[in-house]
Design a protein around this motif. Structure first.
Motif, PDB file in Angstrom:
ATOM      1  N   GLU A 102       0.833  -1.212   0.000  1.00 23.21           N
ATOM      2  CA  GLU A 102       0.000   0.000   0.000  1.00 23.21           C
ATOM      3  C   GLU A 102       0.862   1.253   0.000  1.00 23.21           C
ATOM      4  OE1 GLU A 102      -3.076   0.572  -0.354  1.00 23.21           O
ATOM      5  OE2 GLU A 102      -4.336  -1.037   0.439  1.00 23.21           O
TER       6      GLU A 102
ATOM      7  N   ASN B 281       1.786   5.024  -2.370  1.00 27.02           N
ATOM      8  CA  ASN B 281       1.397   6.275  -1.692  1.00 27.02           C
ATOM      9  C   ASN B 281       2.630   7.021  -1.198  1.00 27.02           C
ATOM     10  OD1 ASN B 281      -1.779   6.328  -1.225  1.00 27.02           O
ATOM     11  ND2 ASN B 281      -1.111   4.200  -0.985  1.00 27.02           N
TER      12      ASN B 281
ATOM     13  N   LYS C   5      -8.026  -3.168   6.365  1.00 24.77           N
ATOM     14  CA  LYS C   5      -8.272  -3.618   5.004  1.00 24.77           C
ATOM     15  C   LYS C   5      -7.964  -5.095   4.816  1.00 24.77           C
ATOM     16  CE  LYS C   5      -7.732  -1.377   1.288  1.00 24.77           C
ATOM     17  NZ  LYS C   5      -7.184  -0.690   0.095  1.00 24.77           N
TER      18      LYS C   5
ATOM     19  N   ASN D 254     -15.527   5.379   2.463  1.00 28.17           N
ATOM     20  CA  ASN D 254     -14.568   5.050   1.403  1.00 28.17           C
ATOM     21  C   ASN D 254     -13.654   3.901   1.852  1.00 28.17           C
ATOM     22  OD1 ASN D 254     -15.489   7.233  -0.267  1.00 28.17           O
ATOM     23  ND2 ASN D 254     -14.244   8.627   0.976  1.00 28.17           N
TER      24      ASN D 254
ATOM     25  N   GLU E 253     -12.445   1.305   0.571  1.00 30.12           N
ATOM     26  CA  GLU E 253     -11.387   0.811  -0.318  1.00 30.12           C
ATOM     27  C   GLU E 253     -10.141   1.695  -0.266  1.00 30.12           C
ATOM     28  OE1 GLU E 253     -13.574   3.953  -2.291  1.00 30.12           O
ATOM     29  OE2 GLU E 253     -14.224   2.119  -1.272  1.00 30.12           O
ATOM     30  N   LYS E 254     -10.258   2.898   0.258  1.00 27.62           N
ATOM     31  CA  LYS E 254      -9.123   3.809   0.335  1.00 27.62           C
ATOM     32  C   LYS E 254      -8.229   3.470   1.520  1.00 27.62           C
ATOM     33  CE  LYS E 254      -7.906   8.724   0.714  1.00 27.62           C
ATOM     34  NZ  LYS E 254      -8.417  10.108   0.878  1.00 27.62           N
TER      35      LYS E 254
ATOM     36  N   ASP F 222      -6.285   4.725   4.195  1.00 23.79           N
ATOM     37  CA  ASP F 222      -6.256   6.026   4.864  1.00 23.79           C
ATOM     38  C   ASP F 222      -5.889   5.857   6.341  1.00 23.79           C
ATOM     39  OD1 ASP F 222      -6.544   8.606   5.682  1.00 23.79           O
ATOM     40  OD2 ASP F 222      -8.728   8.676   5.466  1.00 23.79           O
TER      41      ASP F 222
ATOM     42  N   ASP G  30      -5.569  -3.656  -3.762  1.00 24.49           N
ATOM     43  CA  ASP G  30      -6.937  -4.136  -3.983  1.00 24.49           C
ATOM     44  C   ASP G  30      -7.039  -5.045  -5.196  1.00 24.49           C
ATOM     45  OD1 ASP G  30      -7.544  -2.608  -1.826  1.00 24.49           O
ATOM     46  OD2 ASP G  30      -8.718  -1.112  -2.901  1.00 24.49           O
TER      47      ASP G  30
END
Length: 439
Positions: free
Chosen positions: A252, A256, A300, A345, A347-348, A350, A410
């Motif tokens: 992830e 990012n 997640k 949200n 799926e984000k 964060d 994802d």
């Protein structure tokens, strides 16, 4: 021979007929109670074999006495070990990068977690992080290998337990179990045998041996197989879950860069306050963004996306539904973690959801990566500490970038044959050394 074969066939037919009767009961269970539900099927149904009253006093006794292994003082005593293994992880990545990109991120992370748990819990010296191989890694590597036979064994254990004894199925590969048994026996002899006095347990094995010895003194005999099972489950549940959390987090973060910079700056500020000394458990536990990254990863990708609990008494849900004592209730943890009502949200990726100013807004019992209550994961603090050291070592020394073929988290295939939520495909990333003179 004919008589034996006939008896076996009758036994098999009896088992199948019994299963058919129970399946009929399962299929109608929730319909009779007017509860909305997905229709079950014979292979992935309600697991009624678990619906028996069994308080499991042996499990409760062992768990209670094993908690001494996971106190804060015990975890702090592992500081030197975990620091060394985190340094080995950095060395391994640098070595891999000299050959090109890191080609299998999950393997490297699992090598590191095998080392930590192998030495911390079993007292077995291991150089897996540096070399990719060790005695304990041979065991954990087998745990990561799945095939049709093992899948059939697991299916029978969960769905048709009557077949387990008939065919001799087991949760772990039998040759791996015997190999682990030899390791444990060797450790016992090295430590003075079964008759030695055990004061304060220094690791998991000492605690298990002490439990066995105390049980013998009180007339409660605990077999070698029972202790071996506890050790194997702790090993399986520890190395692969922590390794996968690290893998998902790195994947992830590789996509990012802004989040990476934020984490790097937090780590560098902490390092400066330490005067350049190595990270310690207390410092890492107090870094808000590092811990938010780990918690968001667990949201997640919780290693076990479901929880199973047995009702200890009749539980009244409403006027139309009472869950009878002894019923097994499955909680869809990953469904809660991905429910937009609780995590907008979903799926984000964060981490800010878990920063101190926001974490209090999370509704209780909607975030359960380690379960809740008296049967939560006994080693979750150990797991957190292992992951904190590993990720802090990586992100303070490297910038991680995705390669052209690196999927988003994802879009990554999930392992379909295993028990946990693990990456099911090889993940390759690029590590760029940072110029900060940290080793």
């Amino acid at each position: 021979m004919h008589i034996v074969l006939t008896s076996f066939l009758w036994l098999t037919v009896s088992v199948l007929l019994g299963a058919a009767v129970r399946w009929s009961q399962v299929r109608k269970y929730w319909k009779k109670r007017n509860v909305p539900h997905d229709a079950p099927n014979p292979f992935m149904g309600s697991l009624t074999f678990l619906q028996r009253e069994n308080p499991d006093p042996i499990w409760s006794s062992i768990r209670r006495r094993l908690t001494i292994v996971f106190t804060a003082a015990k975890l702090r005593a592992l500081t030197g070990l975990t620091q060394n293994k985190a340094a080995d992880l950095v060395y391994r990545i640098k070595t891999e990068m000299e050959k090109g990109a890191v080609e299998n991120l999950r393997i490297i992370c699992s090598d590191y977690t095998t080392d930590v748990i192998g030495e911390a819990a079993f007292g077995v010296a291991s150089e897996t992080t540096r070399t990719g191989d060790s005695i304990m890694r041979r065991v954990t590597r087998e745990f990561m290998t799945f095939n049709v036979q093992r899948g059939f064994s697991w299916s029978s254990i969960f769905f048709f337990p009557e077949l387990v004894d008939i065919f001799g199925f087991s949760l772990f590969p039998k040759h791996t179990t015997e190999f682990l048994r030899q390791i444990l026996r060797s450790i016992i002899e090295q430590r003075g045998g079964h008759n030695r006095d055990i004061g304060e347990p220094r690791d998991l094995l000492d605690a298990l041996f002490k439990i066995q010895k105390e049980g013998m003194a009180s007339g409660e005999e605990l077999s070698e197989d029972l202790l071996l099972a506890q050790a194997a489950i702790f090993l399986l549940g520890g190395f692969d879950t922590s390794g996968s959390v690290m893998t998902w987090a790195i994947l992830e973060m590789s996509h990012n860069p802004k989040l990476q910079d934020k984490l790097y700056n937090e780590l560098m500020e902490a390092k400066q306050k330490l005067g350049g000394k190595d990270f310690d458990p207390t410092t890492l536990a107090e870094l808000p963004f590092l811990n938010a990254v780990i918690k968001e990863t667990l949201r997640k990708f919780p290693p076990m996306g479901w929880l199973d609990r047995m009702a200890s008494r009749d539980y009244v849900v409403d006027d139309n539904l009472t869950i009878p004592a002894g019923s097994v209730v499955y909680v869809n943890a990953i469904g809660l973690h991905w429910d937009p009502k609780f995590f907008p949200n979903p799926e984000k990726f964060d981490p800010n959801r878990f920063m101190p100013e926001n974490e209090g807004n999370i509704k209780p019992y909607t975030y359960m990566p380690f379960g809740e209550g008296p049967r939560n994961c006994i080693g979750f603090r150990f797991g957190y500490q292992t992951v904190r050291f590993g990720l802090s070592a990586i992100f303070s020394n490297f910038e991680v970038r995705p390669l052209p073929n690196t999927p988003l988290a994802d879009d990554t295939e999930v392992e379909k044959k295993g028990m946990f939520l693990m990456p099911g495909q090889q993940i390759s990333v690029q590590f760029i050394p940072r110029n900060n003179n940290i080793s």
